[in-house]
Design a protein around this motif. Sequence first.
Motif, PDB file in Angstrom:
ATOM      1  N   VAL A  27       5.562  -6.631   4.514  1.00  0.00           N
ATOM      2  CA  VAL A  27       5.973  -5.174   4.607  1.00  0.00           C
ATOM      3  C   VAL A  27       6.789  -4.641   3.428  1.00  0.00           C
ATOM      4  O   VAL A  27       7.562  -5.166   3.317  1.00  0.00           O
ATOM      5  CB  VAL A  27       6.854  -5.070   5.926  1.00  0.00           C
ATOM      6  N   MET A  28       6.330  -3.566   2.910  1.00  0.00           N
ATOM      7  CA  MET A  28       6.682  -2.715   1.945  1.00  0.00           C
ATOM      8  C   MET A  28       8.012  -1.948   2.304  1.00  0.00           C
ATOM      9  O   MET A  28       8.147  -1.475   3.432  1.00  0.00           O
ATOM     10  CB  MET A  28       5.536  -2.023   1.107  1.00  0.00           C
ATOM     11  N   PRO A  29       8.831  -1.404   1.319  1.00  0.00           N
ATOM     12  CA  PRO A  29       9.978  -0.394   1.770  1.00  0.00           C
ATOM     13  C   PRO A  29       9.465   0.753   2.458  1.00  0.00           C
ATOM     14  O   PRO A  29      10.321   1.385   3.508  1.00  0.00           O
ATOM     15  CB  PRO A  29      10.527   0.051   0.448  1.00  0.00           C
ATOM     16  N   ASP A  30       8.330   1.218   2.483  1.00  0.00           N
ATOM     17  CA  ASP A  30       7.722   2.371   3.114  1.00  0.00           C
ATOM     18  C   ASP A  30       7.205   2.058   4.581  1.00  0.00           C
ATOM     19  O   ASP A  30       6.545   2.817   5.273  1.00  0.00           O
ATOM     20  CB  ASP A  30       6.926   3.222   2.491  1.00  0.00           C
ATOM     21  N   GLY A  31       7.250   0.774   4.967  1.00  0.00           N
ATOM     22  CA  GLY A  31       6.856   0.288   6.240  1.00  0.00           C
ATOM     23  C   GLY A  31       5.524  -0.231   6.233  1.00  0.00           C
ATOM     24  O   GLY A  31       5.029  -0.605   7.350  1.00  0.00           O
ATOM     25  N   GLY A 231       4.882  -1.524  -7.392  1.00  0.00           N
ATOM     26  CA  GLY A 231       5.325  -2.620  -8.405  1.00  0.00           C
ATOM     27  C   GLY A 231       6.411  -3.382  -7.946  1.00  0.00           C
ATOM     28  O   GLY A 231       7.417  -2.787  -7.350  1.00  0.00           O
ATOM     29  N   LEU A 232       6.406  -4.532  -8.394  1.00  0.00           N
ATOM     30  CA  LEU A 232       7.380  -5.409  -7.498  1.00  0.00           C
ATOM     31  C   LEU A 232       8.120  -6.394  -8.646  1.00  0.00           C
ATOM     32  O   LEU A 232       7.603  -6.825  -9.778  1.00  0.00           O
ATOM     33  CB  LEU A 232       6.755  -6.437  -6.490  1.00  0.00           C
ATOM     34  N   ILE A 233       9.356  -6.501  -8.252  1.00  0.00           N
ATOM     35  CA  ILE A 233      10.183  -7.810  -9.049  1.00  0.00           C
ATOM     36  C   ILE A 233      10.675  -8.641  -8.172  1.00  0.00           C
ATOM     37  O   ILE A 233      11.409  -8.215  -7.122  1.00  0.00           O
ATOM     38  CB  ILE A 233      11.211  -6.875  -9.762  1.00  0.00           C
ATOM     39  N   ASN A 234      10.270  -9.854  -8.147  1.00  0.00           N
ATOM     40  CA  ASN A 234      10.781 -10.908  -7.345  1.00  0.00           C
ATOM     41  C   ASN A 234      10.177 -10.729  -6.011  1.00  0.00           C
ATOM     42  O   ASN A 234      10.714 -10.938  -5.075  1.00  0.00           O
ATOM     43  CB  ASN A 234      12.135 -11.109  -7.474  1.00  0.00           C
ATOM     44  N   GLY A 235       8.932 -10.205  -6.053  1.00  0.00           N
ATOM     45  CA  GLY A 235       8.501 -10.134  -4.720  1.00  0.00           C
ATOM     46  C   GLY A 235       8.593  -8.857  -3.950  1.00  0.00           C
ATOM     47  O   GLY A 235       8.254  -8.711  -2.770  1.00  0.00           O
ATOM     48  N   GLN A 236       9.573  -7.985  -4.431  1.00  0.00           N
ATOM     49  CA  GLN A 236      10.022  -7.038  -3.494  1.00  0.00           C
ATOM     50  C   GLN A 236       9.995  -5.691  -4.595  1.00  0.00           C
ATOM     51  O   GLN A 236      10.285  -5.732  -5.796  1.00  0.00           O
ATOM     52  CB  GLN A 236      11.491  -7.254  -3.091  1.00  0.00           C
ATOM     53  N   ALA A 237       9.610  -4.317  -3.864  1.00  0.00           N
ATOM     54  CA  ALA A 237       9.661  -3.066  -4.599  1.00  0.00           C
ATOM     55  C   ALA A 237      11.114  -2.407  -4.203  1.00  0.00           C
ATOM     56  O   ALA A 237      11.568  -2.904  -3.323  1.00  0.00           O
ATOM     57  CB  ALA A 237       8.610  -2.437  -3.925  1.00  0.00           C
ATOM     58  N   PHE A 238      11.673  -2.150  -5.258  1.00  0.00           N
ATOM     59  CA  PHE A 238      12.794  -1.249  -4.973  1.00  0.00           C
ATOM     60  C   PHE A 238      12.846  -0.276  -4.062  1.00  0.00           C
ATOM     61  O   PHE A 238      11.608   0.529  -3.805  1.00  0.00           O
ATOM     62  CB  PHE A 238      13.379  -0.445  -6.454  1.00  0.00           C
ATOM     63  N   PRO A 239      13.714  -0.142  -3.216  1.00  0.00           N
ATOM     64  CA  PRO A 239      15.108  -0.575  -3.238  1.00  0.00           C
ATOM     65  C   PRO A 239      15.385  -2.050  -2.567  1.00  0.00           C
ATOM     66  O   PRO A 239      16.421  -2.334  -2.383  1.00  0.00           O
ATOM     67  CB  PRO A 239      16.040   0.530  -2.475  1.00  0.00           C
ATOM     68  N   GLY A 330       3.294   6.561  -4.461  1.00  0.00           N
ATOM     69  CA  GLY A 330       3.445   7.954  -4.860  1.00  0.00           C
ATOM     70  C   GLY A 330       4.675   8.569  -4.526  1.00  0.00           C
ATOM     71  O   GLY A 330       4.745   9.929  -4.284  1.00  0.00           O
ATOM     72  N   SER A 331       5.599   7.844  -3.857  1.00  0.00           N
ATOM     73  CA  SER A 331       6.807   8.646  -2.972  1.00  0.00           C
ATOM     74  C   SER A 331       7.594   9.159  -3.998  1.00  0.00           C
ATOM     75  O   SER A 331       7.575   8.780  -5.059  1.00  0.00           O
ATOM     76  CB  SER A 331       7.566   7.276  -2.295  1.00  0.00           C
ATOM     77  N   GLY A 336       9.663   0.739  -6.732  1.00  0.00           N
ATOM     78  CA  GLY A 336       9.007   0.352  -7.835  1.00  0.00           C
ATOM     79  C   GLY A 336       9.527  -0.749  -8.737  1.00  0.00           C
ATOM     80  O   GLY A 336      10.461  -1.677  -8.293  1.00  0.00           O
ATOM     81  N   MET A 337       9.454  -0.866 -10.203  1.00  0.00           N
ATOM     82  CA  MET A 337       9.678  -2.043 -10.834  1.00  0.00           C
ATOM     83  C   MET A 337      11.219  -1.605 -11.506  1.00  0.00           C
ATOM     84  O   MET A 337      11.134  -1.285 -12.622  1.00  0.00           O
ATOM     85  CB  MET A 337       8.777  -2.177 -11.867  1.00  0.00           C
ATOM     86  N   ARG A 338      12.190  -1.698 -10.724  1.00  0.00           N
ATOM     87  CA  ARG A 338      13.353  -1.606 -10.999  1.00  0.00           C
ATOM     88  C   ARG A 338      14.356  -2.424 -10.316  1.00  0.00           C
ATOM     89  O   ARG A 338      14.108  -2.798  -9.272  1.00  0.00           O
ATOM     90  CB  ARG A 338      13.779  -0.140 -10.964  1.00  0.00           C
ATOM     91  N   ILE A 339      15.553  -2.964 -10.900  1.00  0.00           N
ATOM     92  CA  ILE A 339      16.368  -3.771 -10.289  1.00  0.00           C
ATOM     93  C   ILE A 339      17.776  -3.638 -10.941  1.00  0.00           C
ATOM     94  O   ILE A 339      17.786  -3.213 -12.155  1.00  0.00           O
ATOM     95  CB  ILE A 339      15.860  -5.152 -10.583  1.00  0.00           C
TER      96      ILE A 339
END
Length: 442
Positions: A27-31, A231-239, A330-331, A336-339
């Motif tokens: 499940v992505m951050p946007d649900g 875009g994911l880092i360690n399997g998760q998209a920011f935030p 596109g939100s 995406g790819m930030r940590i």
Amino acid sequence: MTIALSLMAGSAGAAVENLVAKEFTKVMPDGVAIAMWGFARASDTSCPSTSIVEGPSAPGPFIIVPHFDDVLEINLCNELDEPVSVVIPGQAMPKNGVAGTLLSPVYHTAGKFAGRVRSFTQEAAASGGTQSYTWDAYKHGTYMYESGSHPQVQIQMGLYGGMKKDFGAWRLAYDGNAHQLGGFFYDHEAILFYSEIDRALHDAVGAGTYDPEGDPALVMTSIADYHADYGLINGQAFPAVAPIVIGTSGDTLLRFYSASPDDRTPVMQGLYAKHIAQDGKLYPYFSEQYSLRLPAGSTRDVMLTVDCMQAGTPGRHVLYDARMKLTNAGSASAGGMRINLQLCDPPADADLDGLPDDQDNCTNTSNSDQRDTDGDGYGNVCDADFNNDGTVNFSDLGIMRDRFYDSDPDADLDGSGIVNYGDLGIMRSQFFQTPGPSALGD
């Protein structure tokens, strides 16, 4: 659909992993729920697996090969509905089990792709097939494991993971070369695994409408129109991605991995790091930069030296993709790819009110306003000891009763402007206790 991994005791000088390949949902951050494939970790070679100890994920379970083990054996159980294999770019091609023969590529035998390579190495058949892989003389360094079958789809679906071999107990990376005879000692270590999700591809695979030999008017037949929604880092998209926390001064080895089909450019804003290795091989010469080029399917090792006494170092630093994969589907909001890199331990703040414990007049109760109307060094919210005898008791309760529904500031514990049942509740929680604790009280 399934694959399993598990580090366990093997023969002397051999590390053994059991891999199970499975379906799962992320499940992505946007649900949005995304259909995924991933490796799981199991404790034995049963297939279908009955011993999964770490569920499927992308990236898959992190594999550590002990420095004294020269051989890595991976036993693969495939519960997906198409063949799967395992390769490790940068290592030699695997053999068929312990002391087996070198495995060969697999070719399509029928259909429009007959005669073309389907897999870089021998596969575990669909729906319960197994295959054992052995790597002799496994080398030190930072590597990825991934499916060698139909990689343009299977890697994108999540069949990949990170691994390393170094002198772990001594925190020593690599075994040196002419320019760095002792390798690289490090005090801390952090994993940064880059990957992407094209929702259309995952939806098609999940719905069974991806078919390279199908009618393009009816099904998806290739990834020619690939577009990463996440875009994911360690399997998760920011935030949703957890920050990297480096609490003290020292050298931190940052291991970068990329399962992205596009090159990425991580930037450490305001920080410089020494680039030491690429794809498991030490560079002959080292450079210090604030960014690095992370090609598709590659790994990089960089050494970040943190000096907590240097101005500007403590606090939060953002590591982001300079190629701007910084939104989710596109939100307009950040993603995406930030940590975040949290460098150096901030002052202790037990109640999280923004005041360091050594400056806080209520160290265990949040009170950012530090309101202390009687000036005794104890904030009102943790000081129902109105007569200052050292204990909250019936004498204090009598004082509160006399001031109830009054605006007496000392008895107004919660700062609402009036002494009421909110203050009585605070007093009740402190009854027969001393005021505070406080760093400023007597």
